[in-house]
Design a protein around this motif. Structure first.
Motif, PDB file in Angstrom:
ATOM      1  N   PHE A 217       0.849  -1.177   0.000  1.00 57.51           N
ATOM      2  CA  PHE A 217       0.000   0.000   0.000  1.00 57.51           C
ATOM      3  C   PHE A 217       0.887   1.230   0.000  1.00 57.51           C
ATOM      4  CE2 PHE A 217      -2.298  -3.447   1.954  1.00 57.51           C
ATOM      5  CZ  PHE A 217      -3.543  -3.367   1.358  1.00 57.51           C
ATOM      6  N   VAL A 218       0.582   2.171  -0.903  1.00 54.59           N
ATOM      7  CA  VAL A 218       1.380   3.380  -1.049  1.00 54.59           C
ATOM      8  C   VAL A 218       0.653   4.532  -0.373  1.00 54.59           C
ATOM      9  CG1 VAL A 218       2.494   4.922  -2.690  1.00 54.59           C
ATOM     10  CG2 VAL A 218       2.225   2.519  -3.252  1.00 54.59           C
ATOM     11  N   LEU A 219       1.369   5.284   0.449  1.00 53.52           N
ATOM     12  CA  LEU A 219       0.803   6.431   1.143  1.00 53.52           C
ATOM     13  C   LEU A 219       0.654   7.598   0.176  1.00 53.52           C
ATOM     14  CD1 LEU A 219      -0.035   7.433   3.976  1.00 53.52           C
ATOM     15  CD2 LEU A 219       2.306   8.227   4.268  1.00 53.52           C
ATOM     16  N   ARG A 220      -0.545   8.189   0.114  1.00 54.54           N
ATOM     17  CA  ARG A 220      -0.830   9.327  -0.782  1.00 54.54           C
ATOM     18  C   ARG A 220      -1.136  10.560   0.057  1.00 54.54           C
ATOM     19  NH1 ARG A 220      -2.816   8.192  -6.122  1.00 54.54           N
ATOM     20  NH2 ARG A 220      -4.122  10.032  -5.987  1.00 54.54           N
ATOM     21  N   ASP A 221      -0.734  11.726  -0.460  1.00 45.13           N
ATOM     22  CA  ASP A 221      -1.114  12.964   0.208  1.00 45.13           C
ATOM     23  C   ASP A 221      -2.339  13.553  -0.484  1.00 45.13           C
ATOM     24  OD1 ASP A 221      -0.099  14.105  -2.097  1.00 45.13           O
ATOM     25  OD2 ASP A 221       1.712  14.860  -1.148  1.00 45.13           O
ATOM     26  N   GLU A 222      -2.767  14.735  -0.042  1.00 43.11           N
ATOM     27  CA  GLU A 222      -3.981  15.359  -0.583  1.00 43.11           C
ATOM     28  C   GLU A 222      -3.866  15.685  -2.064  1.00 43.11           C
ATOM     29  OE1 GLU A 222      -6.853  15.740   1.049  1.00 43.11           O
ATOM     30  OE2 GLU A 222      -5.932  14.745   2.757  1.00 43.11           O
TER      31      GLU A 222
ATOM     32  N   ARG B  66      -5.903  -2.441   6.843  1.00 36.58           N
ATOM     33  CA  ARG B  66      -5.835  -1.956   8.228  1.00 36.58           C
ATOM     34  C   ARG B  66      -4.450  -2.164   8.823  1.00 36.58           C
ATOM     35  NH1 ARG B  66      -6.458  -3.463  13.524  1.00 36.58           N
ATOM     36  NH2 ARG B  66      -7.492  -1.895  14.807  1.00 36.58           N
ATOM     37  N   GLN B  67      -3.827  -3.293   8.517  1.00 36.28           N
ATOM     38  CA  GLN B  67      -2.487  -3.580   9.035  1.00 36.28           C
ATOM     39  C   GLN B  67      -1.486  -2.543   8.527  1.00 36.28           C
ATOM     40  OE1 GLN B  67      -1.000  -7.454   7.974  1.00 36.28           O
ATOM     41  NE2 GLN B  67       0.514  -7.449   9.614  1.00 36.28           N
ATOM     42  N   ALA B  68      -1.564  -2.209   7.244  1.00 37.14           N
ATOM     43  CA  ALA B  68      -0.681  -1.192   6.674  1.00 37.14           C
ATOM     44  C   ALA B  68      -1.006   0.182   7.261  1.00 37.14           C
ATOM     45  CB  ALA B  68      -0.817  -1.175   5.157  1.00 37.14           C
TER      46      ALA B  68
END
Length: 94
Positions: A7-12, A26-28
């Motif tokens: 899962f890649v974290l995205r900003d606004e 949920r784990q990520a």
């Protein structure tokens, strides 16, 4: 290990940075929440895009300092930072 998902974290703005691995979103999200600055009264929004799909999982996340468990190892401090997440919705990218 093949059932692990990225899962890649995205900003606004839609920029992506940081990859978190887990069997479920949920784990990520819990891993990402442990690095966030959100509090229970003012949670942060975490947006995780599942690699290979167009799904974006949106969570409210915060962390609290809590007492460590009684059976903690000797190297663990008495107070630890515990992450919390609450799933808000799933968005789809066009």
């Amino acid at each position: 290990m093949s059932d692990m998902r990225n899962f890649v974290l995205r900003d606004e703005d839609g920029n992506e940075h940081g990859v978190f691995t887990g069997k479920q979103p949920r784990q990520a999200a819990l891993k990402a929440a442990n690095r966030s600055e959100g509090t229970k009264s003012k949670p942060e929004t975490i947006r995780l895009r599942e690699r290979g799909t167009k799904k974006v999982h949106v969570f409210k996340a915060w962390k609290q300092v809590v007492k460590a468990p009684e059976n903690r190892p000797s190297w663990m401090p008495e107070k630890i930072s515990k992450p919390f997440v609450k799933k808000e919705k799933i968005e789809t990218i066009e």
